[in-house]
Scaffold this motif. Structure first.
Motif, PDB file in Angstrom:
ATOM      1  N   GLU A 115       0.846  -1.197   0.000  1.00  0.00           N
ATOM      2  CA  GLU A 115       0.000   0.000   0.000  1.00  0.00           C
ATOM      3  C   GLU A 115       0.875   1.239   0.000  1.00  0.00           C
ATOM      4  O   GLU A 115       1.952   1.244   0.581  1.00  0.00           O
ATOM      5  N   PHE A 116       0.384   2.295  -0.660  1.00  0.00           N
ATOM      6  CA  PHE A 116       1.058   3.583  -0.670  1.00  0.00           C
ATOM      7  C   PHE A 116       0.185   4.574   0.072  1.00  0.00           C
ATOM      8  O   PHE A 116      -0.993   4.732  -0.248  1.00  0.00           O
ATOM      9  N   VAL A 117       0.733   5.232   1.076  1.00  0.00           N
ATOM     10  CA  VAL A 117      -0.002   6.230   1.852  1.00  0.00           C
ATOM     11  C   VAL A 117       0.471   7.604   1.360  1.00  0.00           C
ATOM     12  O   VAL A 117       1.572   8.046   1.677  1.00  0.00           O
ATOM     13  N   HIS A 118      -0.377   8.240   0.552  1.00  0.00           N
ATOM     14  CA  HIS A 118       0.011   9.451  -0.189  1.00  0.00           C
ATOM     15  C   HIS A 118       0.479  10.601   0.689  1.00  0.00           C
ATOM     16  O   HIS A 118       1.532  11.177   0.425  1.00  0.00           O
ATOM     17  N   ASN A 119      -0.301  10.971   1.707  1.00  0.00           N
ATOM     18  CA  ASN A 119       0.087  12.161   2.471  1.00  0.00           C
ATOM     19  C   ASN A 119       1.330  11.931   3.332  1.00  0.00           C
ATOM     20  O   ASN A 119       1.911  12.872   3.826  1.00  0.00           O
ATOM     21  N   GLN A 120       1.742  10.685   3.487  1.00  0.00           N
ATOM     22  CA  GLN A 120       2.989  10.379   4.202  1.00  0.00           C
ATOM     23  C   GLN A 120       4.130  10.141   3.219  1.00  0.00           C
ATOM     24  O   GLN A 120       5.294  10.105   3.619  1.00  0.00           O
ATOM     25  N   GLY A 121       3.797   9.924   1.949  1.00  0.00           N
ATOM     26  CA  GLY A 121       4.816   9.636   0.951  1.00  0.00           C
ATOM     27  C   GLY A 121       5.531   8.324   1.195  1.00  0.00           C
ATOM     28  O   GLY A 121       6.701   8.169   0.863  1.00  0.00           O
ATOM     29  N   LYS A 122       4.803   7.340   1.775  1.00  0.00           N
ATOM     30  CA  LYS A 122       5.430   6.067   2.131  1.00  0.00           C
ATOM     31  C   LYS A 122       4.764   4.898   1.407  1.00  0.00           C
ATOM     32  O   LYS A 122       3.546   4.831   1.308  1.00  0.00           O
ATOM     33  N   LEU A 123       5.611   3.998   0.965  1.00  0.00           N
ATOM     34  CA  LEU A 123       5.178   2.731   0.388  1.00  0.00           C
ATOM     35  C   LEU A 123       5.444   1.656   1.429  1.00  0.00           C
ATOM     36  O   LEU A 123       6.529   1.606   2.017  1.00  0.00           O
ATOM     37  N   PHE A 124       4.457   0.800   1.674  1.00  0.00           N
ATOM     38  CA  PHE A 124       4.572  -0.277   2.660  1.00  0.00           C
ATOM     39  C   PHE A 124       4.431  -1.614   1.968  1.00  0.00           C
ATOM     40  O   PHE A 124       3.605  -1.773   1.060  1.00  0.00           O
ATOM     41  N   ILE A 125       5.225  -2.598   2.399  1.00  0.00           N
ATOM     42  CA  ILE A 125       4.992  -3.998   2.044  1.00  0.00           C
ATOM     43  C   ILE A 125       4.892  -4.767   3.349  1.00  0.00           C
ATOM     44  O   ILE A 125       5.528  -4.415   4.340  1.00  0.00           O
ATOM     45  N   PHE A 126       4.086  -5.825   3.337  1.00  0.00           N
ATOM     46  CA  PHE A 126       3.874  -6.570   4.579  1.00  0.00           C
ATOM     47  C   PHE A 126       3.329  -7.949   4.275  1.00  0.00           C
ATOM     48  O   PHE A 126       2.692  -8.180   3.252  1.00  0.00           O
ATOM     49  N   GLY A 127       3.616  -8.869   5.220  1.00  0.00           N
ATOM     50  CA  GLY A 127       3.098 -10.232   5.115  1.00  0.00           C
ATOM     51  C   GLY A 127       3.610 -10.968   3.893  1.00  0.00           C
ATOM     52  O   GLY A 127       4.616 -10.613   3.291  1.00  0.00           O
ATOM     53  N   GLY A 128       2.903 -12.031   3.527  1.00  0.00           N
ATOM     54  CA  GLY A 128       3.257 -12.832   2.371  1.00  0.00           C
ATOM     55  C   GLY A 128       3.800 -14.194   2.762  1.00  0.00           C
ATOM     56  O   GLY A 128       3.832 -14.562   3.936  1.00  0.00           O
TER      57      GLY A 128
END
Length: 181
Positions: free
Chosen positions: A12-25
């Motif tokens: 997921e990308f959180v626009h107002n934080q400018g952060k891309l997250f990856i998790f799980g899998g």
């Protein structure tokens, strides 16, 4: 990359934080519940705190388009168990379990979106009983206000084709069909 190779992970990308997250899998012999973020599209990564949810894969994720500082994780698969929980991650805070057992039932490998009216819509997937052909919509934020599967407006989703990067789906509502491409 500093995180282990895996498939069926969340991103997921959180626009107002400018952060891309990856998790799980899932890796070749392991399920993950780690969370990584980047602010420079992968040049550098930061490992966030381990998530409190069970390590899993094949879950659905969606970002909150209204507050734009959180995202959600729904269901998934762990070992031989289909999951039906709902988790929210708010950037800079922590994961919070919103629902331990969602009304739409245990499932994995399904789709989810968060619309401009702050509703979450999920569809399809599979579970121990087979493939799902249902669609559920929340009444409010991420399903905590309840999920709606209105028989009067029965919705069925039919995947029409996936070819050369084109995705076409037909969403049939009681009085007609709309085609999206």
């Amino acid at each position: 990359f500093p995180w282990a190779g895996r498939y069926s992970l969340g991103m997921e990308f959180v626009h107002n934080q400018g952060k891309l997250f990856i998790f799980g899998g899932r890796g070749s012999r392991q399920y993950y519940n780690d969370v990584w973020s980047t602010e420079d599209y992968g040049r550098t990564w930061k490992e966030e705190a381990k998530a409190p949810w069970r390590p899993c894969f094949n879950f659905a994720t969606t970002a909150n388009v209204l507050t734009n500082n959180s995202f959600y994780m729904f269901g998934g698969f762990f070992s031989a168990l289909d999951l039906s929980d709902i988790w929210q991650y708010t950037v800079g805070q922590k994961w919070e379990r919103l629902e331990a057992s969602a009304v739409w039932g245990s499932r994995n490998a399904f789709g989810a979106i968060h619309d401009s009216q702050n509703r979450v819509i999920i569809a399809g997937g599979r579970s121990s009983t087979g493939f799902r052909s249902d669609m559920w919509s929340s009444l409010g934020d991420a399903g905590t206000g309840g999920m709606l599967n209105d028989e009067a407006l029965k919705i069925a989703v039919i995947v029409a084709s996936i070819a050369f990067g084109l995705f076409a789906a037909c969403v049939c509502v009681r009085y007609g069909c709309r085609y999206y491409k």
